[in-house]
Design a protein around this motif. Structure first.
Motif, mmCIF file in Angstrom:
data_model
loop_
_atom_site.group_PDB
_atom_site.id
_atom_site.type_symbol
_atom_site.label_atom_id
_atom_site.label_comp_id
_atom_site.label_asym_id
_atom_site.label_seq_id
_atom_site.Cartn_x
_atom_site.Cartn_y
_atom_site.Cartn_z
ATOM 1 N N ASP A 61 0.821 -1.212 0.000
ATOM 2 C CA ASP A 61 0.000 0.000 0.000
ATOM 3 C C ASP A 61 0.854 1.261 0.000
ATOM 4 O O ASP A 61 0.557 2.217 -0.722
ATOM 5 C CB ASP A 61 -0.961 0.011 1.190
ATOM 6 C CG ASP A 61 -2.086 -1.005 1.049
ATOM 7 O OD1 ASP A 61 -2.373 -1.414 -0.089
ATOM 8 O OD2 ASP A 61 -2.663 -1.376 2.083
ATOM 9 N N GLU A 62 1.918 1.278 0.809
ATOM 10 C CA GLU A 62 2.778 2.464 0.871
ATOM 11 C C GLU A 62 3.465 2.714 -0.472
ATOM 12 O O GLU A 62 3.545 3.862 -0.936
ATOM 13 C CB GLU A 62 3.839 2.338 1.966
ATOM 14 C CG GLU A 62 3.282 2.245 3.374
ATOM 15 C CD GLU A 62 3.020 0.815 3.807
ATOM 16 O OE1 GLU A 62 3.983 0.052 4.020
ATOM 17 O OE2 GLU A 62 1.833 0.459 3.905
ATOM 18 N N GLY A 115 2.411 1.668 -3.397
ATOM 19 C CA GLY A 115 1.357 2.075 -4.325
ATOM 20 C C GLY A 115 1.016 3.549 -4.177
ATOM 21 O O GLY A 115 0.862 4.267 -5.174
ATOM 22 N N ASP A 116 0.914 4.012 -2.946
ATOM 23 C CA ASP A 116 0.644 5.432 -2.702
ATOM 24 C C ASP A 116 1.783 6.310 -3.224
ATOM 25 O O ASP A 116 1.550 7.370 -3.809
ATOM 26 C CB ASP A 116 0.430 5.698 -1.209
ATOM 27 C CG ASP A 116 -0.865 5.083 -0.679
ATOM 28 O OD1 ASP A 116 -1.747 4.729 -1.497
ATOM 29 O OD2 ASP A 116 -0.986 4.958 0.557
ATOM 30 N N ALA A 117 3.014 5.865 -3.028
ATOM 31 C CA ALA A 117 4.173 6.638 -3.495
ATOM 32 C C ALA A 117 4.214 6.707 -5.018
ATOM 33 O O ALA A 117 4.617 7.726 -5.587
ATOM 34 C CB ALA A 117 5.464 6.032 -2.953
ATOM 35 N N ALA A 135 1.770 6.988 -6.983
ATOM 36 C CA ALA A 135 0.816 7.990 -7.441
ATOM 37 C C ALA A 135 1.438 9.382 -7.521
ATOM 38 O O ALA A 135 0.923 10.248 -8.224
ATOM 39 C CB ALA A 135 -0.407 8.001 -6.523
#
Length: 159
Positions: free
Chosen positions: A79-80, A82-84, A86
């Motif tokens: 998740d981290e 994936g967020d980065a 973006a």
């Protein structure tokens, strides 16, 4: 979501003539404007239609190099990472995947040196273990959905 034959005709028309008015679509399809609008609203509400904006060309925007970057992530950090991803403008899509790697990204770059810079940026993200890059040489089948829509429509016609 069940898509019937009229929905299929509507979707085909939207893809083939995206700049036409709802009134004109209704006339072409031989249905009432209210019927067409209700169908469009339902197709949007149920997630069949996900957008109406223009389709842009990364190459025409000065980013002709297309690459697919597989990213292996430390367990528990998907998740981290994936967020980065973006926050990296050159990443135009990213997917969690099975098989080799944890994420698959589609990257647009100005040239090979720029692609290398983007990859180095990805490698430095916390939680990224390694990357593997494949550069696209030529598009053989452009992004398309009309054949799928037509297949769904044919299936809807069968008893």
């Amino acid at each position: 979501m069940a898509v019937d034959e009229l929905d299929t005709r509507i979707l085909r028309l939207l893809m083939e003539q995206p700049r036409t008015s709802v009134r004109e679509y209704a006339r072409i399809l031989g249905v009432a404007r209210g019927t067409l609008q209700a169908r469009l609203d339902r197709l949007e509400r149920t997630g069949v239609i996900t957008g109406t904006g223009p389709v842009l060309s990364p190459a025409a925007l000065g980013h002709p190099v297309l690459a697919f970057v597989h990213i292996e992530v430390t367990q528990g950090h998907l998740d981290e990472v994936g967020d980065a991803l973006a926050a990296v403008p050159e990443i135009i899509e990213a997917f969690s995947i099975t098989g080799g790697g944890d994420l698959l990204t589609r990257v647009a770059a100005r040239d090979n040196a720029h692609l290398e810079d983007v990859i180095q940026q990805l490698i430095r993200l916390p939680g990224v273990v390694r990357t593997r890059t494949e550069v696209a040489l030529r598009e053989r089948v452009a992004h398309r959905l009309l054949p799928l829509v037509e297949s769904v429509g044919r299936a809807a016609r069968k008893p």
